[in-house]
Design an enzyme around this catalytic site. Sequence first.
Site, mmCIF file in Angstrom:
data_model
loop_
_atom_site.group_PDB
_atom_site.id
_atom_site.type_symbol
_atom_site.label_atom_id
_atom_site.label_comp_id
_atom_site.label_asym_id
_atom_site.label_seq_id
_atom_site.Cartn_x
_atom_site.Cartn_y
_atom_site.Cartn_z
ATOM 1 N N LYS A 125 -10.514 0.255 10.705
ATOM 2 C CA LYS A 125 -10.701 -0.986 9.950
ATOM 3 C C LYS A 125 -11.023 -2.153 10.881
ATOM 4 O O LYS A 125 -11.246 -3.260 10.441
ATOM 5 C CB LYS A 125 -9.434 -1.315 9.150
ATOM 6 N N HIS A 174 0.879 -1.178 0.000
ATOM 7 C CA HIS A 174 0.000 0.000 0.000
ATOM 8 C C HIS A 174 0.915 1.227 0.000
ATOM 9 O O HIS A 174 2.005 1.201 0.588
ATOM 10 C CB HIS A 174 -0.825 -0.049 1.286
ATOM 11 N N GLN A 227 -4.409 -4.920 7.520
ATOM 12 C CA GLN A 227 -5.425 -5.865 7.055
ATOM 13 C C GLN A 227 -5.333 -7.213 7.763
ATOM 14 O O GLN A 227 -6.057 -8.146 7.395
ATOM 15 C CB GLN A 227 -5.316 -6.077 5.531
ATOM 16 N N ASP A 258 3.220 -3.765 8.173
ATOM 17 C CA ASP A 258 1.953 -3.087 7.956
ATOM 18 C C ASP A 258 0.855 -4.115 8.260
ATOM 19 O O ASP A 258 0.592 -5.006 7.453
ATOM 20 C CB ASP A 258 1.879 -2.595 6.513
ATOM 21 N N CYS A 265 -4.792 2.214 -3.590
ATOM 22 C CA CYS A 265 -3.515 2.756 -3.077
ATOM 23 C C CYS A 265 -2.381 1.755 -3.265
ATOM 24 O O CYS A 265 -1.467 1.658 -2.426
ATOM 25 C CB CYS A 265 -3.607 3.160 -1.612
#
Length: 435
Positions: A248, A145, A225, A222, A388
Amino acid sequence: METMSARAFTPAEVADLRAAFPYFAAQDQREGAPAYLDSAATSQRPAVVLDAERQFLETANAAVHRGTSGAVGAATEAFEGARAAVAAFVGAEAPEQIVWAENATDALNIVALGIGEANAGLGVAGSERFALGAGDEILVTEAEHHANLIPWQRLAAKTGASFRFIPVREDGTWTLDDARAALNARTRIFAFAHVSNATGFVAPVAELVELARAVGAITVLDACQSVPHMPVDFAALGVDFAAFSGHKMLGPNGIGVLYGRPEMLDALPPARTGGSAITRVTMESAQFMPAPLRFEPGTQPVSQVVGLGAAVAFLTQADMARTAAREHELVERLVAGIAENPGLRLLGPADPARRVALTAVSVEGIHAHDVGQFLDEQGVLVRVGHHCAQPLHRALGITSSTRASVHLTTTADEVDRFLDALRGAQRYFGAEVSA
Ligand SMILES: Cc1ncc(COP(=O)(O)O)c(C=O)c1O
């Protein structure tokens, strides 16, 4: 994944979960309500999260860590209590390993900009470990991303370090061997996503951390998710830093998290400075508090922090292993439905066991924006575009894709409506492909 042995939610349990969300409860009352398949962009919030924020604002609002009143003490307790809850949720050994940020983008910038400060001679004790210069390398993957890409590009440009990336394969994934080939004694930072927001691909984090550590590289994960969808234990994974967003994971907007191993946070200088966060200030200089407060200058988003604490309690009660098992069933259904339609190209691994919570497709002969508009008219809410992740799409030879993402509240019917609507779009635009 070990979580697949957990028992997935039954349809009745999913109905109970949906009833806990005002957004879904309202929709489930009426015919033709939209199918919300855009949780990877932002998730809906259960009433307990909205209530926690509201109740805090109505009964306990005060600036935290400032002043001596009882009200400040109570607000600070709520603020720090949420930090401890988030720490426990992601396997941190101490609440001090959790730094509040605006979102994951901000959290990743705290690390990249902080390392930049260390290299500009503005370090704190121990910052030498972040020294970067010509001959050093920063490594990312082509699937990142932009939030986990651009900050590193800029850090490389500032410090003279080389910027390198692991190219993706034809399906948008990359392997441990690819990482092994790219990592070397010059690699100082290795930043990568736990779960790709475009392919759903799950990286083998623990093994990657081991490879990185063997060459002396710092790892930055990261986890935007992954944390909302599966049990995640950063201490067990061994990562040095990790970032994720509250919005999220059923929490409020405007609050994100940076996790760090204590020795990393201790050595990282703050890139943003100001009120609070300091021990002593003169007209010439400032000395900073220990982590995490050193990274939290200015008035903090306290009600959002309290809301995130409530989101974590909700997810814990729902059970993350069962959430992962449930979402795995949904992803299997998505992947199977996509495989049956020869006009669709699935981004990411064909094996659902190697992906989490989402599927993105390119529809042959139709631009993703046309697909998105058609799906919207059918009441199917998805994300279209490059998500993104422009370099990833470019590497796959496409400019955009259509992404359906699930959460613990998603129903099988919503998945089927997405698959049907894709077929409808193909018919409407004359883009049907026969097997
Ligand atoms: C993998 C990944 N990383 C980073 C981000 C950035 O998150 P935020 O916009 O909340 O900062 C996202 C959001 O889409 C994401 O999916």
